[in-house]
Design a protein around this motif. Structure first.
Motif, PDB file in Angstrom:
ATOM      1  N   SER A 185       0.809  -1.225   0.000  1.00 16.79           N
ATOM      2  CA  SER A 185       0.000   0.000   0.000  1.00 16.79           C
ATOM      3  C   SER A 185       0.838   1.270   0.000  1.00 16.79           C
ATOM      4  O   SER A 185       0.441   2.282   0.579  1.00 16.79           O
ATOM      5  N   PHE A 186       2.017   1.214  -0.591  1.00 20.31           N
ATOM      6  CA  PHE A 186       2.931   2.361  -0.661  1.00 20.31           C
ATOM      7  C   PHE A 186       3.346   2.851   0.726  1.00 20.31           C
ATOM      8  O   PHE A 186       3.859   3.964   0.869  1.00 20.31           O
ATOM      9  N   THR A 187       3.169   1.999   1.720  1.00 20.03           N
ATOM     10  CA  THR A 187       3.420   2.411   3.110  1.00 20.03           C
ATOM     11  C   THR A 187       4.285   1.412   3.864  1.00 20.03           C
ATOM     12  O   THR A 187       4.959   1.797   4.827  1.00 20.03           O
ATOM     13  N   TYR A 188       4.289   0.157   3.437  1.00 23.68           N
ATOM     14  CA  TYR A 188       4.973  -0.916   4.162  1.00 23.68           C
ATOM     15  C   TYR A 188       5.856  -1.727   3.211  1.00 23.68           C
ATOM     16  O   TYR A 188       5.696  -1.695   1.998  1.00 23.68           O
ATOM     17  N   GLY A 189       6.765  -2.510   3.819  1.00 22.29           N
ATOM     18  CA  GLY A 189       7.509  -3.515   3.081  1.00 22.29           C
ATOM     19  C   GLY A 189       8.924  -3.100   2.715  1.00 22.29           C
ATOM     20  O   GLY A 189       9.357  -1.971   2.948  1.00 22.29           O
ATOM     21  N   ASP A 190       9.650  -4.063   2.135  1.00 21.51           N
ATOM     22  CA  ASP A 190      10.996  -3.815   1.623  1.00 21.51           C
ATOM     23  C   ASP A 190      11.338  -4.871   0.590  1.00 21.51           C
ATOM     24  O   ASP A 190      10.585  -5.829   0.385  1.00 21.51           O
ATOM     25  N   GLY A 191      12.457  -4.700  -0.073  1.00 22.72           N
ATOM     26  CA  GLY A 191      12.860  -5.652  -1.098  1.00 22.72           C
ATOM     27  C   GLY A 191      13.529  -6.888  -0.559  1.00 22.72           C
ATOM     28  O   GLY A 191      13.385  -7.983  -1.110  1.00 22.72           O
ATOM     29  N   ALA A 192      14.272  -6.750   0.550  1.00 25.91           N
ATOM     30  CA  ALA A 192      15.097  -7.846   1.038  1.00 25.91           C
ATOM     31  C   ALA A 192      14.292  -8.999   1.603  1.00 25.91           C
ATOM     32  O   ALA A 192      14.810 -10.107   1.737  1.00 25.91           O
ATOM     33  N   SER A 193      13.017  -8.787   1.949  1.00 25.02           N
ATOM     34  CA  SER A 193      12.200  -9.870   2.493  1.00 25.02           C
ATOM     35  C   SER A 193      11.844 -10.919   1.454  1.00 25.02           C
ATOM     36  O   SER A 193      11.351 -11.988   1.807  1.00 25.02           O
ATOM     37  N   TYR A 194      12.064 -10.614   0.187  1.00 21.73           N
ATOM     38  CA  TYR A 194      11.683 -11.518  -0.893  1.00 21.73           C
ATOM     39  C   TYR A 194      12.902 -12.289  -1.376  1.00 21.73           C
ATOM     40  O   TYR A 194      13.684 -11.808  -2.202  1.00 21.73           O
ATOM     41  N   GLY A 195      13.071 -13.480  -0.813  1.00 18.39           N
ATOM     42  CA  GLY A 195      14.198 -14.318  -1.200  1.00 18.39           C
ATOM     43  C   GLY A 195      14.021 -14.841  -2.605  1.00 18.39           C
ATOM     44  O   GLY A 195      13.060 -15.544  -2.912  1.00 18.39           O
ATOM     45  N   ALA A 196      14.965 -14.553  -3.482  1.00 17.61           N
ATOM     46  CA  ALA A 196      14.764 -14.767  -4.917  1.00 17.61           C
ATOM     47  C   ALA A 196      15.573 -15.934  -5.478  1.00 17.61           C
ATOM     48  O   ALA A 196      15.710 -16.047  -6.695  1.00 17.61           O
ATOM     49  N   GLU A 197      16.111 -16.821  -4.619  1.00 16.14           N
ATOM     50  CA  GLU A 197      16.984 -17.863  -5.142  1.00 16.14           C
ATOM     51  C   GLU A 197      16.268 -18.776  -6.122  1.00 16.14           C
ATOM     52  O   GLU A 197      16.781 -19.072  -7.205  1.00 16.14           O
ATOM     53  N   LYS A 198      15.051 -19.229  -5.794  1.00 15.88           N
ATOM     54  CA  LYS A 198      14.372 -20.142  -6.705  1.00 15.88           C
ATOM     55  C   LYS A 198      13.976 -19.427  -7.990  1.00 15.88           C
ATOM     56  O   LYS A 198      14.137 -19.989  -9.087  1.00 15.88           O
ATOM     57  N   LEU A 199      13.461 -18.223  -7.884  1.00 16.39           N
ATOM     58  CA  LEU A 199      13.080 -17.485  -9.085  1.00 16.39           C
ATOM     59  C   LEU A 199      14.289 -17.274  -9.993  1.00 16.39           C
ATOM     60  O   LEU A 199      14.191 -17.387 -11.221  1.00 16.39           O
ATOM     61  N   ALA A 200      15.439 -16.984  -9.396  1.00 14.61           N
ATOM     62  CA  ALA A 200      16.643 -16.740 -10.190  1.00 14.61           C
ATOM     63  C   ALA A 200      17.158 -18.014 -10.842  1.00 14.61           C
ATOM     64  O   ALA A 200      17.507 -18.014 -12.034  1.00 14.61           O
ATOM     65  N   THR A 201      17.216 -19.115 -10.082  1.00 18.44           N
ATOM     66  CA  THR A 201      17.829 -20.333 -10.623  1.00 18.44           C
ATOM     67  C   THR A 201      16.890 -21.053 -11.578  1.00 18.44           C
ATOM     68  O   THR A 201      17.277 -21.409 -12.693  1.00 18.44           O
ATOM     69  N   ARG A 202      15.655 -21.280 -11.165  1.00 18.63           N
ATOM     70  CA  ARG A 202      14.738 -21.976 -12.063  1.00 18.63           C
ATOM     71  C   ARG A 202      14.387 -21.102 -13.266  1.00 18.63           C
ATOM     72  O   ARG A 202      14.238 -21.593 -14.386  1.00 18.63           O
ATOM     73  N   GLY A 203      14.281 -19.795 -13.020  1.00 20.47           N
ATOM     74  CA  GLY A 203      13.949 -18.885 -14.101  1.00 20.47           C
ATOM     75  C   GLY A 203      15.140 -18.461 -14.926  1.00 20.47           C
ATOM     76  O   GLY A 203      14.972 -17.785 -15.942  1.00 20.47           O
ATOM     77  N   ASP A 204      16.356 -18.830 -14.506  1.00 20.94           N
ATOM     78  CA  ASP A 204      17.593 -18.463 -15.211  1.00 20.94           C
ATOM     79  C   ASP A 204      17.609 -16.963 -15.482  1.00 20.94           C
ATOM     80  O   ASP A 204      17.774 -16.505 -16.611  1.00 20.94           O
ATOM     81  N   SER A 243       9.084 -16.986 -16.335  1.00 18.66           N
ATOM     82  CA  SER A 243      10.430 -16.828 -16.889  1.00 18.66           C
ATOM     83  C   SER A 243      10.410 -16.947 -18.409  1.00 18.66           C
ATOM     84  O   SER A 243      11.229 -16.317 -19.103  1.00 18.66           O
ATOM     85  N   ARG A 244       9.481 -17.723 -18.948  1.00 18.94           N
ATOM     86  CA  ARG A 244       9.337 -17.780 -20.404  1.00 18.94           C
ATOM     87  C   ARG A 244       8.975 -16.390 -20.943  1.00 18.94           C
ATOM     88  O   ARG A 244       9.530 -15.925 -21.945  1.00 18.94           O
ATOM     89  N   PHE A 245       8.051 -15.722 -20.255  1.00 19.62           N
ATOM     90  CA  PHE A 245       7.684 -14.360 -20.650  1.00 19.62           C
ATOM     91  C   PHE A 245       8.877 -13.419 -20.536  1.00 19.62           C
ATOM     92  O   PHE A 245       9.141 -12.609 -21.432  1.00 19.62           O
ATOM     93  N   VAL A 246       9.621 -13.547 -19.438  1.00 18.92           N
ATOM     94  CA  VAL A 246      10.777 -12.678 -19.205  1.00 18.92           C
ATOM     95  C   VAL A 246      11.838 -12.890 -20.282  1.00 18.92           C
ATOM     96  O   VAL A 246      12.453 -11.935 -20.772  1.00 18.92           O
ATOM     97  N   HIS A 247      12.038 -14.125 -20.666  1.00 15.74           N
ATOM     98  CA  HIS A 247      13.062 -14.428 -21.676  1.00 15.74           C
ATOM     99  C   HIS A 247      12.628 -14.015 -23.078  1.00 15.74           C
ATOM    100  O   HIS A 247      13.453 -13.529 -23.859  1.00 15.74           O
ATOM    101  N   SER A 248      11.324 -14.208 -23.394  1.00 11.63           N
ATOM    102  CA  SER A 248      10.948 -14.142 -24.809  1.00 11.63           C
ATOM    103  C   SER A 248       9.675 -13.366 -25.117  1.00 11.63           C
ATOM    104  O   SER A 248       9.279 -13.299 -26.283  1.00 11.63           O
TER     105      SER A 248
END
Length: 521
Positions: A136-155, A466-471
């Motif tokens: 809501s433009f009021t809470y949160g941060d980027g570091a709470s979102y662990g991206a290892e699976k998105l990065a590795t599986r999504g290449d 990741s297919r969308f991101v790649h192509s």
């Protein structure tokens, strides 16, 4: 206060009682301390960690600290450094209230940092995903979102960012001449950093996708409309944010300035110098918390048109868009209310709530969503409120976008999405409520760990995305075919853990679109 924000407040207050605290180190890697790769950025070298599968670089400044005289000023370039910066720990979250379970404690104004997660294997020139968090433009941060699976599986190289929140990022006031959607301008500065530095981390700086949910999704609506966001990204993925028709996408400059004047009055300030002299805790006390206080405002240089007007008129940054929402957006809020009261919703409660929510239209809505058609009164109320507040705006957005850019549309409809950590389940089936789909893409301490079926859907979603991101295409080998959404031939992909059940859904019928449009709400 908009209806969407009203409807979320009670839920998040209830969730706060049961949810565990989220920390900015929720996805810290167990790494060999000798494995500290160094990368040169355009500001200076950074030293990260290597887990064997990903390299992570955390807390990298992409702009100067917006403190002192730089409070309520556009982001400035970070001061360069020469010695390797310790990027093995996340930076501080931005200042925010702590009254909601999605809040991150320990916020500071010196918070304009980002985190990079890059697969160790494969070729360089990987596509880049820039994650813009919600809250809501009021809470949160980027570091709470662990991206290892998105990065590795999504290449892909995944970048998660912080941006100024609440009164620090979205305040407008007649005397604050440069305070024009500063949170969006922070995001623009981060995207410029990505264009300049992605290749150093193995990314392709000519293939950048911005991805966001809720407030992050509405941010992307803004970037589609913002002239100065042109050229900063190549594709967009929007979760749970109706750019067209939803008042949550933006407010007018006049509304924002009136809010700012009220804020200054609560600070007992008559000039900018007084406002800048206040400490961050005093600012937070004077600012609105909850889900209704802040969002982008149009009628400015940064955002001349509202996202709705820009998209409907075609005056947008034209990139392919993946857009959708969750089938049961409102159910999590209703679960929070039930857990707060300890009492399931009755049929009498359902009728009362319908009249409170829909006023003169309540009888028609109850006829369209009779309790007898649903497993419980909560499910009936949740379906009506989801369709009124989310699904209709999503469909309007997809139809408007599809006149101008390639669009793929989704409805995440898994009946058993990951639930919130440490929170009892309510008496009724939730399905996939607001923000629950994020547990399929990221490791976040807010959610329980994925079970087997949920892991399978996580795999499928990341493969599609990741297919969308790649192509810019959604058709991944081994998964059901996914067609583009055309204005004259709409197509929405229903996404569930049973892969054989993934496929086209009649979204307009499923979410009673024609009924809601007939009410002219």
């Amino acid at each position: 206060m908009t209806r969407n924000r009203k409807l979320l407040t009670a839920a998040t207050a209830a969730l706060a009682v049961a949810a565990i605290a989220i920390t900015t180190t929720a996805y810290a890697q167990d790494t060999d301390p000798t494995q500290n790769p160094i990368v040169d950025t355009n500001s200076g070298p950074v030293r990260g960690t290597d887990s064997g599968t990903v390299r992570t670089y955390q807390g990298i400044p992409y702009a100067a600290p917006p403190t002192g005289d730089l409070r309520w000023q556009p982001p400035k370039k970070a001061e360069p450094w020469t010695q390797p910066l310790d990027a093995t720990k996340s930076g501080k979250p931005c200042v925010q209230p702590t009254d909601q379970p999605i809040a991150i404690p320990g916020g500071e104004e010196d918070c304009l940092t980002l985190n990079v997660t890059s697969p160790t294997k494969g070729d360089n020139k990987k596509p880049v995903i820039v994650w813009i968090h919600g809250g809501s433009f009021t809470y949160g941060d980027g570091a709470s979102y662990g991206a290892e699976k998105l990065a590795t599986r999504g290449d892909a190289v995944v970048v998660t960012i912080n941006y100024r929140l609440g009164a620090f990022g979205f305040l407008s006031h007649p005397d604050l001449k440069n305070a024009d959607n500063l949170g969006l301008r922070d995001q623009q500065a981060a995207l410029k950093w990505v264009r300049a530095n992605a290749s150093a981390f193995g990314g392709d700086n000519r293939n950048v996708t911005i991805m966001g949910e809720s407030g992050g999704g509405y941010s992307i609506c803004g970037h589609l409309a913002a002239p100065k966001s042109a050229g900063l990204f190549d594709k967009a993925i929007i979760h749970s944010a109706g750019c067209v028709g939803s008042a949550d996408a933006s407010m007018t400059r006049e509304q924002a300035e009136k809010n700012g004047e009220d804020f200054a009055e609560r600070l007992d300030c008559t000039d900018v110098a007084c406002m800048r002299a206040k400490d961050s805790e005093t600012i937070l006390t004077a600012a609105e918390s909850g889900h209704e206080g802040y969002r982008p405002f149009h009628g400015t240089k940064t955002l001349p048109l509202s996202p709705s007007e820009a998209i409907e008129s075609g005056r947008i940054n034209e990139v392919p868009v993946l857009h959708g929402s969750n089938h049961d957006e409102e159910n999590g809020r209703l679960a929070g209310e039930e857990l707060a009261t300890g009492t399931p919703l009755t049929e009498d409660d359902y009728r009362k709530r319908m009249r409170e929510t829909f006023g003169d239209d309540a009888e028609a809505v109850m006829a369209e969503y009779p309790v007898s058609d649903y497993a419980s009164p909560s499910n009936a109320l949740g379906a009506a409120q989801t369709d009124a507040n989310w699904s209709t705006h999503s469909y309007d957005t997809q139809k408007a976008l599809a006149k101008h850019v390639p669009v793929y549309a989704f409805d995440i409809a898994e009946p058993n999405a990951p639930w919130f950590n440490g929170m009892p389940r309510p008496s009724f089936t939730i399905g996939t409520g607001h923000m629950q789909e994020l547990a399929y893409f990221y490791d976040n301490a807010l959610f329980e760990k994925r079970d087997g079926d949920q892991e399978r859907l996580s795999d499928a979603l990341i493969d599609y995305w990741s297919r969308f991101v790649h192509s810019s295409d959604m058709n991944e080998r081994g998964l059901p075919k996914w067609k583009q959404f055309k204005h004259h031939r709409p197509y929405t992909q229903k996404l569930v853990a049973d892969l054989d059940a993934i496929g086209r859904t009649d979204y307009a019928t499923e979410h009673h679109y024609d009924f809601w449009k007939s009410l002219n709400r």
